[in-house]
Enzyme design. Structure first.
Site, PDB file in Angstrom:
ATOM      1  N   HIS A  87       3.890  29.133  -9.120  1.00  0.00           N
ATOM      2  CA  HIS A  87       4.280  28.074  -8.263  1.00  0.00           C
ATOM      3  C   HIS A  87       3.578  27.478  -7.133  1.00  0.00           C
ATOM      4  O   HIS A  87       3.767  26.796  -6.180  1.00  0.00           O
ATOM      5  CB  HIS A  87       5.658  28.363  -7.585  1.00  0.00           C
ATOM      6  CG  HIS A  87       6.533  26.986  -7.267  1.00  0.00           C
ATOM      7  ND1 HIS A  87       7.171  26.264  -8.295  1.00  0.00           N
ATOM      8  CD2 HIS A  87       6.731  26.635  -6.026  1.00  0.00           C
ATOM      9  CE1 HIS A  87       7.806  25.246  -7.689  1.00  0.00           C
ATOM     10  NE2 HIS A  87       7.677  25.550  -6.021  1.00  0.00           N
TER      11      HIS A  87
ATOM     12  N   ASP B 188       5.656  29.770 -13.748  1.00  0.00           N
ATOM     13  CA  ASP B 188       6.466  29.508 -12.594  1.00  0.00           C
ATOM     14  C   ASP B 188       7.476  29.939 -12.796  1.00  0.00           C
ATOM     15  O   ASP B 188       8.608  29.705 -13.596  1.00  0.00           O
ATOM     16  CB  ASP B 188       6.573  27.982 -12.507  1.00  0.00           C
ATOM     17  CG  ASP B 188       7.000  27.408 -11.280  1.00  0.00           C
ATOM     18  OD1 ASP B 188       7.798  27.826 -10.692  1.00  0.00           O
ATOM     19  OD2 ASP B 188       6.626  26.411 -11.045  1.00  0.00           O
TER      20      ASP B 188
ATOM     21  N   GLY C  27      11.019  21.560  -0.953  1.00  0.00           N
ATOM     22  CA  GLY C  27      11.632  22.215  -0.273  1.00  0.00           C
ATOM     23  C   GLY C  27      13.157  22.264  -0.888  1.00  0.00           C
ATOM     24  O   GLY C  27      13.298  23.024  -1.732  1.00  0.00           O
TER      25      GLY C  27
ATOM     26  N   SER D  75       7.524  20.020  -7.004  1.00  0.00           N
ATOM     27  CA  SER D  75       8.723  20.926  -6.844  1.00  0.00           C
ATOM     28  C   SER D  75      10.045  20.144  -6.422  1.00  0.00           C
ATOM     29  O   SER D  75      10.269  18.951  -7.233  1.00  0.00           O
ATOM     30  CB  SER D  75       8.572  22.155  -5.638  1.00  0.00           C
ATOM     31  OG  SER D  75       9.581  22.843  -5.651  1.00  0.00           O
ATOM     32  N   TRP D  76      10.711  20.228  -5.383  1.00  0.00           N
ATOM     33  CA  TRP D  76      11.591  19.257  -4.755  1.00  0.00           C
ATOM     34  C   TRP D  76      11.044  17.743  -4.795  1.00  0.00           C
ATOM     35  O   TRP D  76      11.846  16.795  -5.170  1.00  0.00           O
ATOM     36  CB  TRP D  76      12.569  19.725  -3.626  1.00  0.00           C
ATOM     37  CG  TRP D  76      13.030  18.509  -2.840  1.00  0.00           C
ATOM     38  CD1 TRP D  76      12.572  18.063  -1.729  1.00  0.00           C
ATOM     39  CD2 TRP D  76      14.348  17.706  -3.216  1.00  0.00           C
ATOM     40  NE1 TRP D  76      13.524  16.942  -1.415  1.00  0.00           N
ATOM     41  CE2 TRP D  76      14.287  16.951  -2.276  1.00  0.00           C
ATOM     42  CE3 TRP D  76      15.034  18.007  -4.411  1.00  0.00           C
ATOM     43  CZ2 TRP D  76      15.599  15.956  -2.430  1.00  0.00           C
ATOM     44  CZ3 TRP D  76      16.051  17.128  -4.563  1.00  0.00           C
ATOM     45  CH2 TRP D  76      16.406  16.221  -3.608  1.00  0.00           C
TER      46      TRP D  76
END
Length: 331
Positions: free
Chosen positions: A301, A273, A45, A112-113
């Site tokens: 991604h 990505d 996120g 990711s985050w």
């Protein structure tokens, strides 16, 4: 369709509603084997929330998997809240969850985050981290955030033009600021349209450079109803974090990686990505001498892409069996 090779979906065997300061309540789930290797999964996120999919990379017979919906995300309450919701709060929450569940050390897995938060957690509490598995790591610099919202690399100009058309011409130079203000202030129908525009742009980029770049995937239904309302809350939290570069840029996270514990560390990143730049993964790898970096081709991604999903499962199987990610010389 999800790739084969993932472990079967199974419900959590215990859930928690953990009260933390400033009236936030975290939704926490435990799945797999209660006596297994303890792993915590950090979702992306910011604001996305956990998913049962994230447990399916783990062998449920060998892992005790703890999934946490971060502040304002998923089933944590209040959903979409940005007050008292910063990276420092999330790091404090990780310590509270670990202490509440009686976990001295855990394998930290993030995408990711979630990979970024995993690194920040390991810098903050090195003694609590047994190993790090980082998929598609994100560096919250002004340059990387601007590259996403302004398409400064020209990855999908037609799709970006449709995305930017949501904003008045005079505000298209700052799409993040425009979206953040609108998600906080616009009427209900307006915020849903903003969230849909953001989602379509994100879906276009998520597929990787080898896919068509003009439209989001036709196989994925657009969110509506309650799903769309949850997306609004997700992007409200995400824009709040990105506006402040996740509070990790003024003292750059890269410059703090020397404090990481010398534990097995694997980075998985797709070469194509277009949301989290491959250069970021290379930069993180260069700052962690004991880390491994495995490049994945064609996954974009997408954590469910067969190549990425297979790499995740293989890494976790290796750690469960050998205590490292496929390199016997790893610490």
């Amino acid at each position: 369709m999800l790739p084969t090779g993932l472990y079967p979906e199974s419900p959590p065997w215990r859930t928690h509603a953990l009260e933390v300061p400033h009236d936030h309540v975290l939704h926490v789930e435990e799945g797999g084997n209660p006596e297994g290797i303890c792993a915590v999964v950090l979702h992306g996120g910011p604001g996305s929330g956990s998913s049962p999919l994230l447990r399916r990379f783990f062998d449920p017979a060998r892992y005790r998997v703890i999934s946490i919906d971060q502040r304002g995300a998923g089933r944590s309450r209040p959903r979409g809240a940005t007050v008292h919701n910063r990276t420092a709060d999330l790091l404090d929450d990780l310590r509270r969850v670990r202490e509440q569940l009686g976990v001295p050390r855990w394998l930290v897995v993030g995408g990711s985050w979630g990979a970024t938060l995993a690194l920040a957690h390991a810098v903050s509490e090195p003694q609590a981290v047994a190993a790090l598995l980082l998929r598609a790591v994100f560096l919250p610099s002004a340059e990387e955030i601007d590259a996403f919202f302004q398409d400064s690399t020209g990855r999908a100009p037609a799709a970006w033009a449709r995305f930017a058309s949501m904003a008045p011409a005079g505000e298209r130079h700052d799409m993040l600021g425009f979206l953040a203000r609108g998600l906080q202030q616009a009427p209900a129908d307006g915020v849903r349209q903003l969230a849909l525009a953001w989602w379509r742009w994100e879906q276009t980029l998520a597929r990787g450079a080898g896919a068509a770049t003009s439209e989001p995937p036709t196989t994925q239904a657009e969110p509506e109803g309650e799903t769309l309302d949850a997306l609004v809350d997700r992007y409200r939290v995400q824009s709040h974090y990105l506006l402040h570069r996740c509070w990790l840029d003024s003292s750059p996270l890269l410059d703090r990686l020397a404090a990481l514990p010398r534990v097995p560390t694997l980075l998985l990143h797709s070469r194509d990505d277009r949301i989290c730049a491959p250069q970021g993964a290379q930069a993180v790898h260069d700052r962690i001498p004991h880390s491994l970096l495995q490049w994945i081709d064609g996954a974009g991604h997408d954590p469910t892409h067969p190549a990425m999903a297979s790499a995740m499962v293989a890494a976790l199987d290796s750690y469960a069996q050998h205590g490292h990610f496929g390199n016997a010389s790893a610490p």
